[in-house]
Motif scaffolding. Structure first.
Motif, mmCIF file in Angstrom:
data_model
loop_
_atom_site.group_PDB
_atom_site.id
_atom_site.type_symbol
_atom_site.label_atom_id
_atom_site.label_comp_id
_atom_site.label_asym_id
_atom_site.label_seq_id
_atom_site.Cartn_x
_atom_site.Cartn_y
_atom_site.Cartn_z
ATOM 1 N N TYR A 1 16.936 1.081 -12.782
ATOM 2 C CA TYR A 1 16.083 -0.086 -12.537
ATOM 3 C C TYR A 1 14.843 0.343 -11.750
ATOM 4 N N LEU A 2 15.044 1.107 -10.678
ATOM 5 C CA LEU A 2 13.911 1.543 -9.859
ATOM 6 C C LEU A 2 12.913 2.329 -10.694
ATOM 7 N N GLU A 3 13.403 3.279 -11.473
ATOM 8 C CA GLU A 3 12.509 4.112 -12.294
ATOM 9 C C GLU A 3 11.680 3.273 -13.265
ATOM 10 N N ARG A 4 12.327 2.305 -13.899
ATOM 11 C CA ARG A 4 11.654 1.484 -14.910
ATOM 12 C C ARG A 4 10.713 0.444 -14.306
ATOM 13 N N ASN A 5 11.053 -0.093 -13.139
ATOM 14 C CA ASN A 5 10.368 -1.287 -12.650
ATOM 15 C C ASN A 5 9.531 -1.138 -11.393
ATOM 16 N N ILE A 6 9.642 -0.036 -10.685
ATOM 17 C CA ILE A 6 8.928 0.076 -9.411
ATOM 18 C C ILE A 6 7.414 -0.049 -9.616
ATOM 19 N N LYS A 7 6.948 0.360 -10.801
ATOM 20 C CA LYS A 7 5.517 0.286 -11.110
ATOM 21 C C LYS A 7 5.002 -1.158 -11.121
ATOM 22 N N ASN A 8 5.907 -2.122 -11.242
ATOM 23 C CA ASN A 8 5.507 -3.530 -11.216
ATOM 24 C C ASN A 8 5.167 -4.011 -9.809
ATOM 25 N N TYR A 9 5.521 -3.220 -8.799
ATOM 26 C CA TYR A 9 5.385 -3.667 -7.411
ATOM 27 C C TYR A 9 4.500 -2.782 -6.548
ATOM 28 N N VAL A 10 4.226 -1.601 -7.018
ATOM 29 C CA VAL A 10 3.434 -0.661 -6.221
ATOM 30 C C VAL A 10 2.800 0.356 -7.174
ATOM 31 N N ILE A 11 1.666 0.894 -6.769
ATOM 32 C CA ILE A 11 1.059 1.972 -7.556
ATOM 33 C C ILE A 11 1.923 3.212 -7.389
ATOM 34 N N VAL A 12 2.344 3.772 -8.503
ATOM 35 C CA VAL A 12 3.217 4.943 -8.454
ATOM 36 C C VAL A 12 2.341 6.185 -8.291
ATOM 37 N N ASP A 13 2.380 6.734 -7.095
ATOM 38 C CA ASP A 13 1.628 7.941 -6.776
ATOM 39 C C ASP A 13 2.610 9.033 -6.373
ATOM 40 N N ASN A 14 2.106 10.136 -5.862
ATOM 41 C CA ASN A 14 2.984 11.245 -5.471
ATOM 42 C C ASN A 14 4.004 10.820 -4.416
ATOM 43 N N LYS A 15 3.567 10.005 -3.459
ATOM 44 C CA LYS A 15 4.481 9.570 -2.391
ATOM 45 C C LYS A 15 5.635 8.759 -2.971
#
Length: 129
Positions: free
Chosen positions: A100-114
């Motif tokens: 779930y985190l891998e698929r959806n985290i991009k909906n809540y935050v910009i996925v950067d290196n951190k």
């Protein structure tokens, strides 16, 4: 308080989406949540919680309809704070939760290196292959 146990993946996603929306509204909320998850620590926000077994005391564990073990998380939401109409609980395996985190985290935050590093820490912390 009586809870309905959600078993369908779509229902679990709905309540996780509710939780992560709330987390994303807090300063560095997603980062803090991921840090906690990597240590098998839960996160509570506005009548919603993601819990690991270690987060609960003996009394809380004894109140659960389904026992919580060391390989599952408990998602707990009160209807007053969620898009679901009933107080609800759901259980997910660590791999399901991480997916779930891998698929959806991009909906809540910009996925950067951190964020990618924090996701990797969660994967390691939950011992996911």
């Amino acid at each position: 308080m009586d809870y309905v146990i959600l078993k369908e993946a779509t229902d679990k996603k709905i309540i996780l989406d509710d939780i992560f929306f709330e987390i994303s509204l807090r300063k560095s909320g997603i980062e803090k949540a991921l840090e906690k998850f990597s240590q098998k620590e839960g996160y509570i926000v506005e009548g919603k919680a993601i819990c690991f077994k270690e987060d609960l005391d003996e009394y809380d564990l004894s109140q659960l309809k389904i026992p919580l073990d060391d390989e599952h998380i408990l998602i707990d939401v009160e209807s007053d704070y969620s898009s679901v109409d009933e107080n609800s609980q759901a259980y997910m395996t660590f791999p399901e939760f991480y997916a779930y985190l891998e698929r959806n985290i991009k909906n809540y935050v910009i996925v950067d290196n951190k964020i990618n590093e924090l996701l990797l820490d969660v994967k390691k912390g939950l011992k996911i292959q």
